[in-house]
Design a protein around this motif. Structure first.
Motif, PDB file in Angstrom:
ATOM      1  N   UNK A 203       0.805  -1.220   0.000  1.00  0.00           N
ATOM      2  CA  UNK A 203       0.000   0.000   0.000  1.00  0.00           C
ATOM      3  C   UNK A 203       0.837   1.268   0.000  1.00  0.00           C
ATOM      4  N   UNK A 204       2.116   1.155   0.367  1.00  0.00           N
ATOM      5  CA  UNK A 204       2.956   2.335   0.549  1.00  0.00           C
ATOM      6  C   UNK A 204       3.671   2.679  -0.749  1.00  0.00           C
ATOM      7  N   UNK A 205       3.192   3.710  -1.430  1.00  0.00           N
ATOM      8  CA  UNK A 205       3.788   4.165  -2.678  1.00  0.00           C
ATOM      9  C   UNK A 205       3.878   5.684  -2.656  1.00  0.00           C
ATOM     10  N   UNK A 206       4.853   6.231  -3.329  1.00  0.00           N
ATOM     11  CA  UNK A 206       4.991   7.677  -3.395  1.00  0.00           C
ATOM     12  C   UNK A 206       6.162   8.179  -2.570  1.00  0.00           C
ATOM     13  N   UNK A 207       6.552   9.431  -2.829  1.00  0.00           N
ATOM     14  CA  UNK A 207       7.740  10.016  -2.216  1.00  0.00           C
ATOM     15  C   UNK A 207       7.638  10.092  -0.696  1.00  0.00           C
ATOM     16  N   UNK A 208       6.418  10.322  -0.179  1.00  0.00           N
ATOM     17  CA  UNK A 208       6.277  10.543   1.250  1.00  0.00           C
ATOM     18  C   UNK A 208       6.109   9.250   2.046  1.00  0.00           C
ATOM     19  N   UNK A 209       6.275   8.107   1.388  1.00  0.00           N
ATOM     20  CA  UNK A 209       6.116   6.840   2.107  1.00  0.00           C
ATOM     21  C   UNK A 209       7.420   6.069   2.248  1.00  0.00           C
ATOM     22  N   UNK A 210       8.543   6.659   1.805  1.00  0.00           N
ATOM     23  CA  UNK A 210       9.804   5.911   1.818  1.00  0.00           C
ATOM     24  C   UNK A 210      10.191   5.460   3.226  1.00  0.00           C
ATOM     25  N   UNK A 211      10.072   6.356   4.192  1.00  0.00           N
ATOM     26  CA  UNK A 211      10.510   5.973   5.535  1.00  0.00           C
ATOM     27  C   UNK A 211       9.609   4.892   6.126  1.00  0.00           C
ATOM     28  N   UNK A 212       8.298   4.982   5.894  1.00  0.00           N
ATOM     29  CA  UNK A 212       7.395   3.940   6.369  1.00  0.00           C
ATOM     30  C   UNK A 212       7.715   2.595   5.699  1.00  0.00           C
ATOM     31  N   UNK A 213       8.054   2.609   4.403  1.00  0.00           N
ATOM     32  CA  UNK A 213       8.441   1.377   3.718  1.00  0.00           C
ATOM     33  C   UNK A 213       9.686   0.784   4.368  1.00  0.00           C
ATOM     34  N   UNK A 214      10.652   1.641   4.664  1.00  0.00           N
ATOM     35  CA  UNK A 214      11.874   1.140   5.289  1.00  0.00           C
ATOM     36  C   UNK A 214      11.571   0.499   6.645  1.00  0.00           C
ATOM     37  N   UNK A 215      10.655   1.101   7.396  1.00  0.00           N
ATOM     38  CA  UNK A 215      10.297   0.535   8.696  1.00  0.00           C
ATOM     39  C   UNK A 215       9.635  -0.822   8.531  1.00  0.00           C
ATOM     40  N   UNK A 216       8.717  -0.913   7.591  1.00  0.00           N
ATOM     41  CA  UNK A 216       8.059  -2.204   7.351  1.00  0.00           C
ATOM     42  C   UNK A 216       9.074  -3.270   6.956  1.00  0.00           C
ATOM     43  N   UNK A 217      10.013  -2.915   6.082  1.00  0.00           N
ATOM     44  CA  UNK A 217      11.046  -3.866   5.658  1.00  0.00           C
ATOM     45  C   UNK A 217      11.947  -4.252   6.830  1.00  0.00           C
ATOM     46  N   UNK A 218      12.347  -3.274   7.629  1.00  0.00           N
ATOM     47  CA  UNK A 218      13.211  -3.550   8.785  1.00  0.00           C
ATOM     48  C   UNK A 218      12.514  -4.508   9.740  1.00  0.00           C
ATOM     49  N   UNK A 219      11.218  -4.233  10.044  1.00  0.00           N
ATOM     50  CA  UNK A 219      10.476  -5.081  10.969  1.00  0.00           C
ATOM     51  C   UNK A 219      10.268  -6.484  10.392  1.00  0.00           C
ATOM     52  N   UNK A 220       9.939  -6.546   9.116  1.00  0.00           N
ATOM     53  CA  UNK A 220       9.730  -7.864   8.511  1.00  0.00           C
ATOM     54  C   UNK A 220      11.026  -8.663   8.496  1.00  0.00           C
ATOM     55  N   UNK A 221      12.151  -7.966   8.282  1.00  0.00           N
ATOM     56  CA  UNK A 221      13.425  -8.666   8.307  1.00  0.00           C
ATOM     57  C   UNK A 221      13.698  -9.306   9.656  1.00  0.00           C
TER      58      UNK A 221
END
Length: 788
Positions: A625-643
């Motif tokens: 669901x996270x797309x666009x310039x203002x969602x990069x940090x939230x994407x990184x958090x989701x990836x970090x947590x999933x990792x």
């Protein structure tokens, strides 16, 4: 000749320097200044007053070149001079690092116009020195200075404190606080908050200060054990408020001022202070208004004393007005007072308000407006920047106004750059503000809240907060610029209480947008400093404000923040409820990015409940669901947590892939804290995979970056992982060394992983678990909604 090596701190070194002067035959300071000048580098004329200052035991530092010149002038040979130089450097180093004794001087300044009170001074000093100097003393000395408002309790206590310190008593520590016991609008100071402030003054890191009041009191007593400490507790409400602020040792003195009797306090010696005598009242008038002027009109001066009812504050303010009106005669002013404006002064305890009115009328028009507007400020203290926002004036005008108000004794400055109103003066200013409101009564609070949001936003960006929608506010009132991380963090620490009270005032004024904005700007600071109670209170107000404003998108954002506060406090049911309500709103208003961010928080809650597979699915759903310039940090958090969860579930390849993606995003955004967390997670994964060289390299990098951020937790995390890696490699001595360093840092910030590090150190080599065995306490943790 005295031995400088015996000096344990700066005060003892200065005392030994005085003994050296005696050894040299007690040359006068003028002679010593003349002889020391040629020894300076470069040679110069030295003032006798400069030499006198070098022998004052209350100093925080000395000029090393001056000390060496004085020692040479006193006839010490070069070998001896070298010893004195080394001793001087040593005691300064101890003072700088909060060494074994350290001097903490926090007393307010004395008034140059202090008058009389000879008997009271003698009695108080005798009480302190008789018991302090007694070898049989078993308990702390407590003196309570009691009396009516405006009688001069505080200034008497300050004078006693300075006299004692100048005489060489209680030179280790001096602490002071205004307990605001009788403030009609602001609650009395919380003893727990006062203990926190005192402990920080005594060198205890904020993260190491206990949560409970009882534990703080115990640490406070421990820090003052066997130290010559003077504690000045001003304006106490009752015995309960001060009981935990009293140290236990007989080497301490506690001076308390209060309008109430504190006779119920164990071990207290009460000192009831009355109004001035006629002679003291006239002396104060002469000191402020001018001796010749008062002597020339003795009858008029006597009338003024009578109209002021010998109340010191009333006399001081009246005399200050006379001083500012040199063309007035005392008789003319006595006639004005006779006209009935000061009738209440003769009524005893309620006499002080008319005195405030006289002082207020004596101010210039712009200054009167400034004083009125301070009645709108809800916080415990204020700065020129806060006043500039309240009054909508330039910062330099605010500074000048505050200096003028301080000259008139209407405000005081106990900390450089920060001012406060006495509780009664605060009430008087609020009355004036209510009686003469601006066209829009909420305008001052609105200006203050706008400034707080704008400046808080800049400080939040400085400490790494993401750009927030709707911020900074429109037409922000002169926001401050911040040079970097440390400066932003310091601003939040200084303004923490003000921000909370401003948000509450904005809520009462119906300034809904400012309420939720204030919650948003404080969020990163609360997370970095583990101030989750503050975060929860701010987010609760924000949710109410967003709902009142009818803004569903903001309400969902604030609910997500509320859920984040709840899960950080392990209140999982409330966290889940807030996250689900946010998700429902985001889906109703069709905001995919908001929904994705809320799913991250919800996934973190599920992880804490042990539902790891469900959490992975939620983080994966969020990423979709996270797309666009203002969602990069939230994407990184989701990836970090999933990792993190992929590694816990045994999927190491996926864990590496997710974490590397998160690290790349954090580096692209320049978010250093996220970068450090990602590097630490990768180091752990390499350790689990037994790639020890890579683990060592990454932990070194993590520690280096954590040092740049001044983040003790991340430093400790890197050191702990380094210890694990050394243990796996069979380097047991190195492992213990790293764990010990980690333990020291975990204990410094009061983190629960200190117990884990201690267990490692207490165990034998054969008991150490294989590090790649999954362990919840050692593995990286999910970080939540983009704010690790």
């Amino acid at each position: 000749m005295p031995d400088p090596d015996k000096a344990a701190d700066l005060a003892e070194f200065i005392g030994l320097l005085g003994e050296l002067r005696v050894w040299a035959g007690m040359p006068s300071y003028r002679t010593l200044a003349r002889q020391a000048g040629p020894f300076m580098k470069p040679p110069r004329v030295v003032s006798p007053f400069t030499v006198v200052d070098a022998f004052k035991t209350g100093r925080r530092r000395l000029d090393l070149d001056l000390v060496v010149a004085i020692v040479r002038a006193l006839g010490v040979d070069e070998d001896g001079v070298a010893r004195w130089r080394e001793a001087c450097v040593k005691v300064h180093g101890l003072a700088k690092t909060g060494g074994p004794v350290g001097v903490f001087g926090q007393l307010p300044a004395e008034l140059a116009t202090f008058t009389g009170r000879d008997d009271e001074l003698t009695r108080l000093i005798e009480t302190a020195t008789r018991r302090h100097g007694s070898g049989n003393a078993r308990t702390v000395v407590i003196s309570a200075i009691e009396g009516m408002a405006g009688v001069g309790k505080t200034q008497l206590a300050v004078r006693v404190a300075h006299e004692l310190v100048r005489a060489g008593h209680f030179t280790d520590v001096q602490l002071h606080v205004n307990l605001r016991g009788f403030d009609p609008d602001v609650p009395a100071a919380d003893p727990a908050a006062v203990l926190e402030a005192f402990l920080r003054q005594l060198g205890v890191p904020a993260q190491q200060i206990p949560v409970s009041r009882e534990e703080r009191a115990a640490m406070y007593r421990d820090r003052l054990r066997e130290r010559g400490a003077l504690i000045l507790l001003d304006n106490a409400a009752d015995e309960h408020q001060v009981r935990d602020l009293i140290p236990a040792g007989p080497t301490c003195l506690v001076l308390i001022t209060s309008r109430r009797s504190l006779a119920g306090l164990d071990g207290v010696t009460p000192h009831l202070i009355g109004t001035f005598t006629d002679a003291e009242s006239l002396d104060l008038l002469k000191r402020i208004a001018g001796r010749d002027r008062v002597t020339a009109e003795p009858d008029a001066a006597t009338r003024i004393v009578e109209y002021c009812d010998r109340l010191p504050l009333a006399l001081a303010l009246t005399a200050a007005r006379l001083r500012s009106r040199p063309a007035w005669s005392l008789a003319e002013h006595a006639d004005r007072m006779q006209a009935g404006r000061l009738e209440a002064i003769r009524a005893g305890g309620r006499a002080i308000r008319p005195v405030f009115e006289l002082s207020y009328r004596d101010l210039a028009g712009p200054l009167r407006r400034v004083f009125r507007l301070l009645g709108h400020h809800p916080g415990p203290d204020f700065t020129p920047a806060i006043l500039a926002a309240l009054a909508d004036i330039p910062a330099h005008e605010a500074e000048v106004a505050l200096e003028q108000l301080q000259d008139e004794n209407l405000i005081r400055q106990n900390t450089p750059g920060r001012y406060e109103l006495h509780d009664l003066l605060r009430a008087y200013a609020a009355e004036l503000a209510d009686a003469d409101p601006e066209p829009d009564p909420t305008a001052p609070v609105a200006r203050l809240a706008t400034w707080a949001v704008a400046t808080g936003y800049a400080a939040a960006l400085a400490i790494g907060a993401p750009s927030l929608s709707g911020l900074p506010p429109e037409q922000a009132a002169r926001p401050r610029r911040f040079a970097g991380y440390d400066e932003g963090l310091t601003w939040f620490e200084n303004e923490r209480q003000n921000l909370a009270t401003i948000q509450n005032s904005a809520a009462r004024a119906g300034l809904h947008r400012r309420v939720w904005q204030l919650a948003s700007v404080q969020k990163e600071f609360c997370i970095v400093r583990n101030q989750f109670d503050d975060l929860l209170a701010a987010q609760q107000l924000a949710v109410v404000a967003a709902r009142a404003a009818g803004d569903q998108a903001v309400e969902a954002l604030m609910l997500s923040g509320l859920g984040s506060a709840y899960w950080r406090m392990d209140r999982l049911d409330e966290a889940e409820d807030s996250c689900l309500r946010a998700l429902e709103i985001y889906r109703t208003v069709v905001d995919p990015s908001g929904e994705g961010s809320a799913l991250i928080d919800y996934g973190t809650v599920q992880c804490q409940r042990g539902n790891h597979e469900h959490s992975v699915a939620l983080f994966t759903q969020a990423l979709g669901l996270l797309h666009g310039e203002d969602t990069h940090r939230a994407r990184a958090t989701a990836l970090l947590n999933r990792g993190v969860l992929q590694q816990r579930l045994g999927r190491l390849t996926q864990a590496f892939a997710d974490t590397h993606q998160a690290l790349a995003i954090y580096r692209q955004l320049g978010y250093r804290r996220g970068e450090v967390l990602a590097i630490g997670n990768l180091a752990w994964f390499h350790l689990v995979g037994t790639d020890l060289d890579s683990a060592f390299d990454l932990y070194r990098e993590q520690q280096h970056l954590a040092l740049l951020l001044s983040d003790p937790f991340l430093q400790a995390d890197a050191l702990f992982g380094t210890g694990e890696t050394h243990a796996t490699a069979g380097h047991f001595d190195r492992a213990r060394h790293a764990w010990q360093q980690a333990l020291n840092l975990f204990e410094k910030i009061g983190h629960p992983r200190a117990s884990v590090a201690q267990q490692r150190l207490d165990s034998t080599e054969n008991e150490w678990p294989i590090p790649w065995t999954p362990t919840d306490w050692a593995a990286p943790q999910p970080t939540g909604r983009g704010e690790p």
